[in-house]
Motif scaffolding. Structure first.
Motif, PDB file in Angstrom:
ATOM      1  N   GLU A 180       0.943  -5.358  10.434  1.00 19.39           N
ATOM      2  CA  GLU A 180       2.245  -5.866  10.840  1.00 19.39           C
ATOM      3  C   GLU A 180       2.272  -6.142  12.348  1.00 19.39           C
ATOM      4  O   GLU A 180       2.727  -7.183  12.812  1.00 19.39           O
ATOM      5  N   LYS A 235       9.215  -1.708   3.047  1.00 19.86           N
ATOM      6  CA  LYS A 235       9.768  -2.982   3.535  1.00 19.86           C
ATOM      7  C   LYS A 235      11.163  -3.215   2.955  1.00 19.86           C
ATOM      8  O   LYS A 235      12.024  -3.822   3.597  1.00 19.86           O
ATOM      9  N   GLN A 243       3.432  -6.861  -2.940  1.00 20.93           N
ATOM     10  CA  GLN A 243       3.060  -6.819  -1.524  1.00 20.93           C
ATOM     11  C   GLN A 243       1.849  -7.724  -1.267  1.00 20.93           C
ATOM     12  O   GLN A 243       1.822  -8.461  -0.285  1.00 20.93           O
TER      13      GLN A 243
END
Ligand SMILES: [Zn+2]
Length: 593
Positions: A422, A536, A581
């Motif tokens: 990320e 998330k 994901q």
């Protein structure tokens, strides 16, 4: 200055680093182990709850007391296997540890017998902290044989499956291969030639694969004989030990149930197209119409890769963890300033990377060789994730509850890699940089979740065939491998014909008493992708949940751990979260094209 920052400080593990006093401590480790034996051998079977608790606490205290000296000797050797003092101390700790395990070998056997006699002890409130530890011993009890039988099995294994396993390792490592590089013919050993699989030069990758598997296929009689013996021995032992299926023993070892693994594997098989889609995207990135088998994990040709200094890597990894949780971030920082990491390149240093937990110090030590590549920053984030797992579990659990099984052991580490992803993506300035990051993550995911799944299907099919009484010769095994592989890859990859011999070199299929080792990798990978997806969705609320899971160590089964957080791993819907994901990452990659 920076060089020095990259060297760990092992002296914290000990009162004195004087070699004589280290040897003395190892001696007292052995004599104290022997004292425990004198006191308890032959008596464990008669203990009541109160005395069993005393015994277990004594055992745990003993582990903590000598953990420092053991770690010191082992870690010093890992950092430099050529150092004379390290060699001597490593030898000394190995010898002492063997003596201790011999002295304490009675514990599991006698605890098993005690629990078989008094299964109600497992639910005693006095032993609440040890409940799951005892439950796991109790689960093994119905499969234990008598002492003379167990002794006989050890003897027959030595020249039986142990010897087949050794033959596979020795035969493979002594093969040499002739390969032409830059117009020059060279003879190289197996360990060297496989290094060319990751070369930037596509032709060299192809040639190396062709030469290796063509040669390994010639020895099919050896590989198949070894594998057949391992399979048939396992089937016989399953009958003797009354395991329901060839997989039961591994399910008990990994603390999971069959339904969970069935749901996991069904989810994988339902989503093979997603992996195939990634492989076709990767082909596009490499300017190829389709990937060949030697391209699947090859580096991207468009190298958008940057180099990182140790300090840059440290700052990135700390920031990634800090953004998730303050306390975790501060522990990651502590690993650096307490000098618990060894990143320096050094002759004689063990290859690869690992994290050794230090329960008594409620911390850990990490070893890697840091070369400043993006992969090294990932390794750093990965190993520090293991360290965080150790920080949390050693604070909350008894040492007996810190033996974390392979399905859960990669939770902190892989999660940390995703946090780093990320961060790197947010900082990436060009689309090439983003492609390199995403391909790194998706290559790893594809291997662990899908490539390994082909191996799960393959291993199952071998035992099914053995059960049907079919004879496993080289051709038959090759056919089973190709069938399993194609169920995952379909026609998304061009396989060279010789790749039908790929199974010959995988040591895991041959390791004695270690069947079905592979699904825990699939489990671990998809489990963490699912948790990350949930993070998330939930945002900050998720951090304390993950910390609870890590802090639980091995005190509960993976199933119960997940249930406490509100997820049911028996259901496919949980595993689909992990696939979601991966789909997200693939979409991001598509957007860069
Ligand atoms: Zn790991």
């Amino acid at each position: 200055m920076v060089e020095n920052e990259m060297v760990w400080d092992l002296t914290q593990l000990l009162k004195s680093t004087d070699v004589v006093s280290i040897r003395q401590e190892l001696e007292s480790m052995v004599s104290e182990g022997e004292r425990i034996r004198e006191e308890y051998h032959g008596h464990l079977e008669r203990l009541d709850a109160e005395n069993l608790l005393k015994f277990l606490e004594r055992k745990d205290a003993y582990i903590l007391k000598f953990e420092g000296v053991r770690k010191y000797c082992r870690l010093m050797y890992s950092a430099d296997t050529t150092d004379n003092v390290a060699k001597q101390l490593n030898d000394a700790v190995l010898k002492a540890s063997t003596k201790v395990s011999q002295a304490l070998a009675f514990i599991d056997i006698e605890l098993g017998r005690l629990l078989a006699e008094k299964p109600q002890l497992v639910d005693s409130s006095l032993l609440a902290e040890y409940q799951h530890y005892l439950q796991r011993i109790l689960k093994r009890v119905p499969h234990m044989l008598s002492e003379p039988e167990e002794r006989l099995i050890i003897v027959k294994d030595r020249n039986g499956i142990d010897a087949w396993e050794k033959l596979q390792i020795d035969w493979l490592s002594t093969r040499t291969f002739e390969i032409e590089i830059d117009g020059e013919k060279r003879i190289v050993p197996y360990g060297r030639i496989i290094g060319f699989y990751e070369s930037q030069d596509r032709n060299l990758r192809r040639k190396a694969n062709q030469i290796v598997y063509e040669n390994l296929g010639r020895d099919k009689i050896i590989w198949a004989s070894a594998l057949r013996a391992v399979c048939e021995d396992h089937m016989q032992m399953c009958k003797l030990r009354k395991y329901e299926t060839p997989m039961t023993q591994s399910l008990i070892d990994n603390d999971v149930n069959q339904q969970t693994i069935d749901s996991l594997m069904k989810t994988i098989e339902k989503n093979v197209n997603l992996y195939r889609k990634y492989l076709s995207l990767k082909a596009k990135l490499m300017n190829l119409p389709k990937l060949a088998n030697y391209d699947v994990v090859a580096p991207l040709l468009k190298a958008g890769e940057k180099d990182f200094s140790w300090r840059e890597a440290q700052a990135l990894v700390v920031e990634a963890y800090q953004g998730f949780d303050e306390e975790i971030g501060s522990w990651v920082t502590e690993m650096f300033y307490k000098k618990h990491l060894d990143g320096k390149m050094r002759k004689g240093k063990e290859s690869g990377a690992f994290c050794a937990s230090w329960l008594a110090g409620k911390s850990a030590y990490v070893l890697q060789t840091f070369n400043g590549k993006m992969g090294d920053v990932y390794t750093l984030a990965h190993e520090l994730g293991h360290a965080i797992h150790a920080y949390l579990s050693s604070r909350a659990q008894k040492p007996s509850n810190c033996e974390i099984g392979s399905c859960i052991a990669e939770t902190g580490s892989t999660f940390g890699e995703l946090l780093l992803t990320e961060m790197l993506l947010a900082k990436a300035e060009t689309k090439e940089e983003k492609q390199v990051i995403l391909a790194h993550v998706l290559d790893g995911f594809g291997m662990a979740a899908f490539q390994v799944s082909a191996r799960v299907l393959f291993e199952r099919s071998m035992y099914d065939a053995t059960e049907r009484g079919e004879f496993l010769d080289g051709e038959k095994v090759a056919k089973l491998w190709v069938m399993a592989r194609d169920r995952i890859y379909g026609d998304s990859v061009d396989w060279m014909v010789v790749m039908e011999w790929e199974w010959t070199m995988k040591p895991h299929y041959y390791i004695a008493n270690y069947r079905f080792y592979n699904y825990p990798y699939v489990f671990a990978q998809l489990f963490v992708f699912a948790l990350y997806r949930i993070y998330k969705e939930e945002g900050k609320e998720f951090a304390p949940k993950l910390k609870r899971l890590l802090a639980a160590g091995s005190s509960r089964s993976p199933h119960d751990l997940a249930l406490e957080l509100g997820f049911d791993i028996v259901k496919e819907t949980f595993w689909e979260k992990g696939i979601q994901q991966a789909r997200e990452f693939i979409k991001m990659l598509e957007r860069t094209l």
